[in-house]
Structures are given as C-alpha cells and as structure tokens.
Scaffold this motif. Structure first.
Motif, PDB file in Angstrom:
ATOM      1  N   TYR A 242     -19.850 103.312  25.579  1.00 57.36           N
ATOM      2  CA  TYR A 242     -20.237 102.205  24.701  1.00 57.36           C
ATOM      3  C   TYR A 242     -21.541 102.541  23.971  1.00 57.36           C
ATOM      4  O   TYR A 242     -21.648 102.358  22.750  1.00 57.36           O
TER       5      TYR A 242
ATOM      6  N   ARG B 172     -18.664  95.428  21.970  1.00 54.52           N
ATOM      7  CA  ARG B 172     -19.490  94.645  22.885  1.00 54.52           C
ATOM      8  C   ARG B 172     -18.619  93.811  23.825  1.00 54.52           C
ATOM      9  O   ARG B 172     -18.873  93.732  25.036  1.00 54.52           O
ATOM     10  N   SER B 173     -17.587  93.181  23.249  1.00 59.74           N
ATOM     11  CA  SER B 173     -16.670  92.385  24.074  1.00 59.74           C
ATOM     12  C   SER B 173     -15.968  93.260  25.106  1.00 59.74           C
ATOM     13  O   SER B 173     -15.803  92.861  26.258  1.00 59.74           O
TER      14      SER B 173
ATOM     15  N   ILE C 150     -18.369  96.551  15.946  1.00 60.15           N
ATOM     16  CA  ILE C 150     -19.453  96.552  16.938  1.00 60.15           C
ATOM     17  C   ILE C 150     -19.299  95.370  17.899  1.00 60.15           C
ATOM     18  O   ILE C 150     -19.411  95.515  19.115  1.00 60.15           O
ATOM     19  N   TRP C 151     -18.984  94.184  17.350  1.00 60.86           N
ATOM     20  CA  TRP C 151     -18.773  93.013  18.230  1.00 60.86           C
ATOM     21  C   TRP C 151     -17.596  93.248  19.176  1.00 60.86           C
ATOM     22  O   TRP C 151     -17.632  92.840  20.334  1.00 60.86           O
TER      23      TRP C 151
ATOM     24  N   ARG D 259     -18.134  94.009  27.975  1.00 61.32           N
ATOM     25  CA  ARG D 259     -18.195  92.848  28.871  1.00 61.32           C
ATOM     26  C   ARG D 259     -16.945  92.761  29.758  1.00 61.32           C
ATOM     27  O   ARG D 259     -17.032  92.356  30.919  1.00 61.32           O
TER      28      ARG D 259
END
Lengths: 239, 239
Positions: A170, A199-200, A195-196, A203
């Motif tokens: 990541y 990020r998800s 990018i979002w 997570r």
C-alpha cells in the motif's frame, strides 16, 4: 420417559445448536463479504456501473445480517448464560460480525468510487495496484474465516503476517501515485479516487487481521490486540 | 444476621457496582480520547512535534483501557449473567469501547501526519478546515458521551444530526484541496497529508455517531444502525 437429565440434555443440545447456528451465519456473511470485495474491485477496474450498483445494494443485505447476528448473540447471552469457551465464542462472533460489516462498508465505498470514475473518466494509473492488493486482502479475509471455522491458530497467525505485507504494498503504491499526480496534475481528481480505493483495501486488511485476533482470543482465551507480531505469536503458542 | 435475603442483596449490590464501575471506566476513557482529538489537531496545525509524540504514546494507554474494559465486560457476563437492560448496558459499553479505541487510532494517525508535515514542510492550505472539523467532531463525541452518561436519547439524536453536517463540511473541504493541488502540483505531497487528517476526522464523526446509536439501543432496546435519520428518530421516540 422425561426426567430431569433428559430435560437438561435437551437444553444443552439446544444451546449447542444455537451456538453452531450463529457461527454458521457469521461464516455465511463472511462469504458474501468476500464476494463483495472482488465485485467492488471488478466494478472499479472494469468500469462496470451495473456491478457497482449491485455491490451497493448488496451492502444493505450485509447490514441486515449484522443486525440479525447481534440479536442472536444477545439472545444467547440472555437465555443461555454461556461461560468459558462458549462465552468466548459469542464474544468473538459479535466482534467478527462488526469487522465484517465494516469491510462491507469499505466495499460500498469502492463501488461508489467506481461510479465517480465512470463520470470523471478513468484514472491513468493505479488499477494494477488495486487488483493486486484486492487479491492480497481477499486471501487474508478468506484465511481469517477459515481459521474461525476450524479454530486454527496457525492460520490466524498467517493472516496477521500477511497484513504487514499489505501495508508495505500500500505504501509503495501510494508513493507512486502521488509522484504521478505531481507530473500530471490534470489527472488528480481521477487518480485520487484510486487512492481512496487503495485506502479502503488497506482497511479491509486491518479488519481481516482483527478477525484473526478474535480467533486467537476464542481458541486461547488471550487478547492479542495491540501487540507486535512476535508477542502475538508467543501468546498464541503458549499453553 | 446473615440470611438468604441479605446474601442476594449483597450479590445484587455488587452487581450494580460492577456495572457502574465499567460504565465509569468507559466515560473516563472517552474523556481521554476527547483530549487526544484536540491534541492531535494542535500538533498538526501548530507543527508541534513534542505534542505529536505525546498523542502517539497516549494511544497505548487508550489501547490498554480498551482491553481492560473488554475483560470487565466478559467477567460480568460470565459471573453475573445479566438480562434485559443490564445486558444491554454491557453490550453497549462493549461496542462503545470499540468505537472509542478506533477514534484513538485515528488521533494517532493524525499525530503521525503532523510529524510527516514537520519533515516535508507545512501544507499551504487546509489548516482552517482541520481546526473547524475537529471542533465539530469533538463536540459530537462529547455529546455522545454525555448522552451515554445520562441515558439521554434526545442528545443522541442531536449527535446523529451533527454527523450529516460534518460529512458536508468534509466534502466541501476536500473539493477545495483537490482544486488547490491541481493549481499548485508541487504542494501535493504536503496537502495530501492534510487530506488524510480530514479523512480521519470524518471517521471520528462516524464513530461518535455509532456511540449515539449504542445509547439509543441501551435506552430503548432498538437497533438504529443502518437506517435514515428520520427512521432513527421515529424508533427512538416510540415507546
């Protein structure tokens, strides 16, 4: 002939059935969430708006499963008053349930990003990384659920190790995408959606690791949150 | 004189004390998390590396509080076998505990971003928004904890309404920062750190809303997750 022993035998049989049933429901929900991860990624990478809509509407079903599993856990606690490993099973199911629901939320976010990219035009970069990291976190979740089903501490430890790998991939992907945006600023509003999504996905890996931690709690009765991998392994291997 | 009634009176008194104690611990942890939100923001906005380090090391303490509260909840479930509203209190404490710990994680992330900005140089934009949204989510958390302490459903509903406001402010701030990066691409690697901080703050708002939902579950016995604000209000006001 019904005597006291038969009666308490019935009660304990019903109790075991309740526990098996809620665990089964959790694993079913887990399977659906696994599919959501893959579908959300395909929707993003293949610019498939129909699939994105499907992921978003499936999330309602996952939310309903979360509520139903929580209700079952509360009912078991109130009526059956479990202790020791039975109580740990209810607690672990309840916590894993929460993590699965949050993974579901992340897949919904990714599906929403897929729709935004369809509006703004595709990102010039990042899809290879999205596909790659999706594969990693999906395997983590699959293994975490397997570990839960089989009470497999070694498999749970494997999931925790994999999370470290995801974090590194990541970070590398993120650095590359930021460099790319600096070179081609007109792409920013599209690249930022990828990018979002990354990020998800990162997570999702965290939540899969949490589920693996709940498995170690369930099997060993030890809380291994907030400790290094080495400490986790030591606690999980100790008797 | 000790008879059976005195004995069960002692047991129920001890039980109430256990419940009060775990609730008190949760609210104490909540107070510390509130301070962490503010300190993390100050560390970022004022470029204060010492404060950032303090926030990061305080997070260990919050993690230990989470583990301790979870242990207490498991002990109460095993020994006291609570039912009805007592059981709901234990469940609500356990869930709010998880949300508080995750808010703690977000403040640690913000503190880490503060340190990165100290290395890369300050962002040319976004600090006003960070300060503003920090104020909003901190108030949400404060009110959610107040609602928990006083079993105040109206206050819990107020928190849910505020979350909508935070989401709008967040979206506006994000759009402005993306536009700014397109105009000044050399700033990207610094602005993106402020973007991550805003993202973390938006998550803090989500967790504060979750805590408010747990309060409604505790007081009304109704699960109000995954429903619109209107449905939530209807469920919370019904008898």
């Amino acid at each position: 002939m019904v005597n006291k022993d038969t009666h308490s035998h019935h009660i304990s049989q019903q109790f075991n059935e309740d526990l098996d049933e809620v665990k089964k429901q959790l694993l079913e929900m887990g399977g659906q969430v696994e599919n959501q991860i893959n579908d959300a990624m395909e929707a993003l990478v293949e610019a498939d708006s129909e699939l994105a809509e499907t992921v978003m509407s499936n999330d309602d079903q996952i939310n309903r499963m979360e509520v139903s599993i929580d209700e079952d856990c509360a009912r078991i606690l109130a009526r059956r008053q479990p202790a020791a490993s039975d109580l740990r099973l209810v607690i672990a199911v309840s916590k894993a349930n929460n993590d699965l629901e949050r993974i579901g939320d992340e897949t919904k976010r990714i599906a929403r990003l897929a729709l935004q990219l369809l509006e703004n035009g595709q990102s010039p970069r990042g899809y290879v990384e999205v596909r790659h990291i999706t594969g990693l976190v999906r395997e983590m979740l699959h293994n975490a659920l397997d570990a839960f089903a089989r009470l497999d501490v070694d498999m749970a430890l494997k999931v925790a190790r994999a999370d470290h790998n995801v974090d590194m991939e990541y970070t590398t992907a993120m650095r590359e995408l930021i460099t790319f945006m600096m070179e081609d600023p007109r792409s920013i509003s599209r690249v930022i959606n990828v990018i979002w999504a990354l990020r998800s996905l990162e997570r999702v890996g965290d939540h899969a690791r949490n589920i693996a931690e709940h498995v170690i709690y369930l099997v060993k009765g030890k809380d291994v949150r907030h400790v290094s991998y080495e400490q986790m392994e030591r606690k999980a291997k100790a008797d």
